[in-house]
Design a protein around this motif. Structure first.
Motif, mmCIF file in Angstrom:
data_model
loop_
_atom_site.group_PDB
_atom_site.id
_atom_site.type_symbol
_atom_site.label_atom_id
_atom_site.label_comp_id
_atom_site.label_asym_id
_atom_site.label_seq_id
_atom_site.Cartn_x
_atom_site.Cartn_y
_atom_site.Cartn_z
ATOM 1 N N HIS A 93 0.823 -1.203 0.000
ATOM 2 C CA HIS A 93 0.000 0.000 0.000
ATOM 3 C C HIS A 93 0.864 1.262 0.000
ATOM 4 C CE1 HIS A 93 -3.523 -2.515 1.711
ATOM 5 N NE2 HIS A 93 -3.730 -2.248 0.421
ATOM 6 N N ASP A 109 -3.871 -8.088 -2.889
ATOM 7 C CA ASP A 109 -4.943 -8.738 -3.608
ATOM 8 C C ASP A 109 -4.475 -8.960 -5.046
ATOM 9 O OD1 ASP A 109 -7.293 -9.339 -5.081
ATOM 10 O OD2 ASP A 109 -8.523 -8.305 -3.590
ATOM 11 N N HIS A 169 -5.680 -6.592 -7.673
ATOM 12 C CA HIS A 169 -4.978 -5.308 -7.670
ATOM 13 C C HIS A 169 -3.613 -5.440 -8.350
ATOM 14 C CE1 HIS A 169 -7.466 -3.911 -3.918
ATOM 15 N NE2 HIS A 169 -8.196 -4.044 -5.025
ATOM 16 N N GLN A 219 -4.120 -5.417 -12.032
ATOM 17 C CA GLN A 219 -4.503 -4.091 -12.513
ATOM 18 C C GLN A 219 -3.291 -3.173 -12.613
ATOM 19 O OE1 GLN A 219 -7.919 -2.478 -10.534
ATOM 20 N NE2 GLN A 219 -7.738 -0.450 -11.507
ATOM 21 N N LEU A 272 -6.919 1.726 -5.660
ATOM 22 C CA LEU A 272 -5.995 0.740 -5.106
ATOM 23 C C LEU A 272 -5.278 1.230 -3.854
ATOM 24 C CD1 LEU A 272 -4.331 -0.423 -8.457
ATOM 25 C CD2 LEU A 272 -6.435 -1.260 -7.376
ATOM 26 N N LEU A 279 -9.727 3.245 -1.430
ATOM 27 C CA LEU A 279 -9.857 1.848 -1.017
ATOM 28 C C LEU A 279 -10.164 1.765 0.471
ATOM 29 C CD1 LEU A 279 -9.555 -1.192 -1.698
ATOM 30 C CD2 LEU A 279 -7.124 -0.949 -1.086
#
Length: 452
Positions: free
Chosen positions: A254, A395, A398, A401, A430, A439
């Motif tokens: 993240h 994930d 994600h 993507q 995201l 998110l």
């Protein structure tokens, strides 16, 4: 004044010539004519009739009046011309004096303002609010710093204060008054490239203000040495975090997505909000700086150009190998899509933890794009090439993507690459809300088995 005196001299000369022409021819005195002694006596001069005498007298009077009239006209004309010229000269002198006073006044104001900035501590112009720097100076202006202050603040530019090394000099950590820490970039040399980059940096960053673009606090010029003063980014550059001693261990999935989002926001501001738009031209992980909270900011605008300022197809090729778009490298064509390509390379660095160019042998190198492209589109292989530090921590949807966004950004054909605004909108979902995205993380409770 010389022109006026010359004009006056011509008028006076003309007046004298006119006066001379108006005079009757002077008769020679009779004593100048010698008469022979032996010559016979001259006959008596007949007397002039009264009517003829009157005519001669009247003619002499008219000539005299004409002379006086001509002289008076010339004198009046001379006085008139002189008066007009005098008025013009006096007006010009008055305007010149007023102009000099205005220049002197503005010069004193500018000097006073510059002197008021020189030698003052930077803390006089900068305040800190919750760790965020806010300048107190006017928008579009930059503080002029005193060289001795910066030299002392960097411990005489000691090696122990070096934060990094660039193409034209080093970046030092400096401590100013009130325990204020800043970064000082020192540019040595008088090469045209160094001077141009310094001017571009000051010109652009004095006008650009955005949370994801580095803040220029001041600058200094001392002979051949030029200094740029920035806010200090405590976590250094993205390159150091990814490829330095920590090898990316401080960057979670993240956190990396937040860095990518911040970088995209900075680029979008340059491309879409600046008028005219700005092309960074040297986007790379070493020019993405991270503060104490890992907020990312774009830096190093020395190579940046404004769209429309010049013919981008004829500018000097500049950039860093591995980040330069192929159309710019091969054909010299530069657009905002060139920045998008460099962003795609940075995104691959965040995703894979690899350098943009890696050596295979002494004379062979391989770019991250060439190596990763065949595997980025294969969902079965993609998880295996992700940076081991973050592997299996995200994930998979994600991950796919982000990989798809990176593939689009590094397309060889510029028209196939997305706009940075489209990239930005694809990354926002995201990133957690707490980090600036949309998110919303849901904590999954571990399953508990219950024995019967």
């Amino acid at each position: 004044m010389k022109i006026f005196l010359g004009f006056l001299f011509v008028l006076v000369l003309d007046f004298e010539i006119s006066s001379t022409d108006a005079r009757p021819e002077a008769s020679f005195p009779f004593s100048a004519i010698s008469v022979p002694e032996s010559s016979p006596a001259a006959p008596p001069i007949p007397s002039i009739p009264a009517s003829m005498a009157d005519f001669t007298s009247g003619t002499e009077i008219d000539i005299t009046k004409h002379q006086h009239s001509s002289s008076r006209k010339v004198l009046i004309g001379l006085i008139t011309v002189s008066s007009v010229m005098a008025i013009i000269i006096v007006s010009i002198i008055c305007l010149w004096i007023c102009h000099r006073k205005n220049i002197h006044k503005s010069g004193k104001i500018g000097t006073k303002k510059l002197d008021s900035l020189r030698g003052l501590p930077l803390s006089s112009f900068v305040s800190r609010t919750n760790g965020v720097f806010k300048t107190k100076i006017e928008k579009g202006s930059v503080v002029v710093m005193d060289y001795n202050v910066l030299e002392s603040a960097t411990n005489n530019f000691g090696e122990s204060e070096i934060l990094g090394v660039g193409g034209f000099g080093c970046v030092y950590k400096a401590r100013l008054d009130d325990n204020l820490h800043v970064a000082v970039k020192r540019l040595d040399g008088i090469s045209q490239d160094a001077i141009k980059e310094f001017q571009t940096e000051v010109d652009l960053l004095s006008k650009i203000h955005h949370p994801n673009i580095i803040t220029l606090l001041g600058y200094c010029v001392n002979d051949e040495t030029k200094l740029l003063v920035y806010e200090l980014m405590h976590n250094g550059s993205l390159e150091t975090q990814l490829h330095g001693p920590s090898s990316g261990s401080n960057l979670t999935w993240h956190c990396r997505m937040k860095i990518a989002l911040d970088t995209a926001r900075g680029l979008e501001y340059l491309h879409e909000n600046c008028k005219p738009s700005v092309i960074h031209r040297d986007l790379k992980s070493s020019n993405i700086l991270l503060d104490s909270s890992f907020n990312a900011k774009l830096s190093d605008f020395g190579l940046a150009i404004m769209d429309g300022a010049q013919n981008k197809n004829n500018i000097k090729l500049s950039g860093t190998l591995g980040y330069v778009a192929p159309e710019y490298l091969l054909d010299g064509k530069l657009t905002d899509k060139s920045d998008v390509y460099a962003f795609g390379v940075v995104l691959l660095e965040l995703l894979l933890g690899r350098r943009p160019v890696e050596k295979l042998a002494e004379s062979q190198c391989q770019s991250i794009v060439t190596w990763a492209m065949p595997q980025l589109t294969d969902r079965s292989k993609l998880p295996n090439i992700v940076d081991p530090v973050i592997r299996y921590t995200m994930d998979l949807k994600h991950l796919y993507q982000v990989a798809a966004v990176a593939v689009l950004c590094v397309q060889p054909e510029p028209s196939y690459r997305p706009l940075i605004t489209d990239v930005l909108h694809s990354l926002i979902p995201l990133v957690p809300v707490e980090l600036g995205g949309t998110l919303r993380l849901t904590q999954t409770r571990p399953s508990v088995s219950v024995d019967p």
